[in-house]
Design an enzyme around this catalytic site. Structure first.
Site, PDB file in Angstrom:
ATOM      1  N   ASP A  11      33.511  33.725  45.293  1.00 20.36           N
ATOM      2  CA  ASP A  11      34.960  33.523  45.403  1.00 20.36           C
ATOM      3  C   ASP A  11      35.288  33.740  46.872  1.00 20.36           C
ATOM      4  OD1 ASP A  11      37.692  33.804  45.552  1.00 20.36           O
ATOM      5  OD2 ASP A  11      37.870  35.177  43.842  1.00 20.36           O
ATOM      6  N   HIS A  18      44.616  33.736  42.080  1.00 19.76           N
ATOM      7  CA  HIS A  18      43.210  33.703  41.645  1.00 19.76           C
ATOM      8  C   HIS A  18      42.951  32.542  40.693  1.00 19.76           C
ATOM      9  CE1 HIS A  18      42.008  37.680  43.222  1.00 19.76           C
ATOM     10  NE2 HIS A  18      43.222  38.087  42.912  1.00 19.76           N
ATOM     11  N   TYR A  89      44.331  33.077  48.971  1.00 27.59           N
ATOM     12  CA  TYR A  89      44.349  34.459  48.510  1.00 27.59           C
ATOM     13  C   TYR A  89      42.929  35.025  48.447  1.00 27.59           C
ATOM     14  CZ  TYR A  89      46.050  38.675  46.549  1.00 27.59           C
ATOM     15  OH  TYR A  89      46.355  40.004  46.383  1.00 27.59           O
ATOM     16  N   TYR A 227      29.286  51.351  39.067  1.00 27.44           N
ATOM     17  CA  TYR A 227      29.534  50.088  38.378  1.00 27.44           C
ATOM     18  C   TYR A 227      30.750  49.364  38.960  1.00 27.44           C
ATOM     19  CZ  TYR A 227      30.451  46.962  34.450  1.00 27.44           C
ATOM     20  OH  TYR A 227      30.662  45.863  33.660  1.00 27.44           O
ATOM     21  N   LYS A 230      33.295  43.608  36.984  1.00 31.49           N
ATOM     22  CA  LYS A 230      33.647  42.198  36.804  1.00 31.49           C
ATOM     23  C   LYS A 230      33.169  41.342  37.956  1.00 31.49           C
ATOM     24  CE  LYS A 230      35.637  44.123  33.452  1.00 31.49           C
ATOM     25  NZ  LYS A 230      34.934  45.368  33.798  1.00 31.49           N
ATOM     26  N   ASP A 231      32.228  40.484  37.648  1.00 41.92           N
ATOM     27  CA  ASP A 231      31.671  39.620  38.662  1.00 41.92           C
ATOM     28  C   ASP A 231      31.505  38.264  38.003  1.00 41.92           C
ATOM     29  OD1 ASP A 231      30.607  38.989  41.089  1.00 41.92           O
ATOM     30  OD2 ASP A 231      28.577  39.526  40.521  1.00 41.92           O
TER      31      ASP A 231
END
Ligand code: F6R
Ligand code: MG
Ligand code: MG
Length: 381
Positions: A11, A18, A89, A227, A230-231
């Site tokens: 990204d 997003h 963004y 951790y 979220k990827d």
């Protein structure tokens, strides 16, 4: 002919917010990478899903090739320049360092790579999701490679009948375990049903050890213990002739299930299979989307992509996903739409709660955790 299929995604700027990528950024990223066709890479195709761009590349340098990773890094850096000019963004957000250092893993972008001897016909599917995490693949991979109710080939095809071995990563410790199905199916499910802790890294065919599937989780493993969750993930699945048929590999997505990663990476939501064109999560920054890009590989050339979820047969799944989205949105900020507290530890919520800590008092004794606030309960009464 031995081929490496590398899918590297990042990204590098959202348009708007997003929800999507900007065509100029995609164009510049692609043009940069395209220059290496016939030299470093055999072929290249570019996919987008939500605010993420994926470079799908074939080459003969094996997995973890510094040259290939650098190519991807430089292509994303070129795209970032455009994203910055347009003030998109989070421009360049997944390029976590200023300089490339040998291997793109751990530097931000997601990587799924596999090396194999190209078969007489090599159909593969590249899955690409936005607003979720690699754990989203757990249920789908179980169904594709271990559930005969999904994959008839597990029963019918002698090459599949011996089952498949799953490599499962504990994202908190960085340790992995290999489990062979069907023998260890229940052990596999005991782990991967805890999708926020255990993630399927790859799948191999038992009869000959051939690689069957690989997901982009390396970033999680490298920073295990801290951790980051979220990827937005990619995954490669080989299909047909001893692997799940194309239709078996797509079938799990016909019945949407609930995954993590919607709005602020803090909510559960249905995973909605969509066409390339509809991979633009907008409602409450979602719901999570997945596309499936089908390719035939011919002497390393990527024949495709075919937009597999464009099929009208997935209209019903999209309707079901929207219905699930409505039901979950009714919960607002409340669990189980919002993730449980343990997982919110990795978001900004603890900072908000921390501010209240001194105001807590013991209900029985009236003693405040902060002495200056002894009368808290009385005040309240
Ligand atoms: C991004 C995502 C979005 C953002 C949200 C808030 O993958 O899931 O839902 O988390 O739009 O973004 P910020 O904090 O940048 O305003
Ligand atoms: Mg984003
Ligand atoms: Mg994204």
């Amino acid at each position: 002919m031995k081929i490496t299929l590398s899918v590297i995604k990042a990204d590098i700027g959202g348009y708007v917010g997003h929800s999507c990528t900007h065509p100029d950024v995609v164009k510049t990223t692609e043009e940069y990478a395209r220059k290496f066709i016939g030299d470093l890479i055999i072929d290249l195709k570019v996919l987008t899903c939500g605010d993420d761009i994926a470079l799908v590349m074939t080459h003969q340098h094996g997995v973890d090739s510094e040259k290939i990773h650098k190519l991807a890094w430089d292509a994303f850096s070129a795209g970032t320049e455009v994203a910055k000019k347009l003030k998109l963004y989070g421009a360049g957000q997944d390029l976590l360092t200023d300089a490339f250092s040998g291997n793109i893993k751990g530097l931000g972008p997601g990587v799924a790579e596999m090396e194999f001897e190209e078969r007489p016909s090599e159909p593969v599917i590249v899955y690409f999701a936005d607003k979720t995490s690699p754990s989203a693949w757990n249920l789908a991979l179980y169904e594709m490679f271990a559930s005969p109710m999904n994959t008839a080939g597990l029963v019918i095809d002698p090459k599949m009948h011996e089952g498949f071995t799953f490599t499962v990563l504990d994202v908190y410790t960085g340790k992995a375990v290999k489990l062979s199905t069907p023998a260890e199916l229940y052990d596999l499910l005991a782990l991967i049903s805890s999708a926020s802790k255990y993630v399927v890294k790859e799948v191999h065919r038992n009869i000959d050890g051939e690689i069957a599937a690989v997901a982009s989780i390396q970033k999680l493993s490298l920073i295990a213990g801290q951790y980051v969750g979220k990827d937005d993930p990619v995954m490669i699945v080989r299909t047909q002739s001893g692997f799940p048929a194309v239709g078996e590999a797509l079938e799990p997505f016909a019945r949407p299930w609930i995954v993590e990663g919607w709005m602020r990476g803090s909510h559960n939501g249905p995973i909605m299979p969509v066409s390339f064109e509809d991979a633009t999560p907008s409602r409450f920054d979602g719901p999570p989307r997945v596309i499936a890009a089908g390719f035939q590989i011919a002497n390393g050339m990527l024949v495709g992509p075919r937009d597999m979820f464009k099929d009208k047969a997935y209209d019903y799944a999209r309707k079901v996903a929207s219905d699930i989205a409505n039901i979950l949105r009714r919960q607002g900020i409340f669990e189980p739409h919002r993730l449980p507290s343990e997982e919110m530890e990795y978001t900004t919520l603890p900072k908000v709660i921390e501010k209240l800590s001194s105001r807590f008092f013991d209900m029985d004794t009236n003693v405040s955790s902060d002495k200056s606030n002894m009368l808290a309960k009385e005040d309240m009464d």
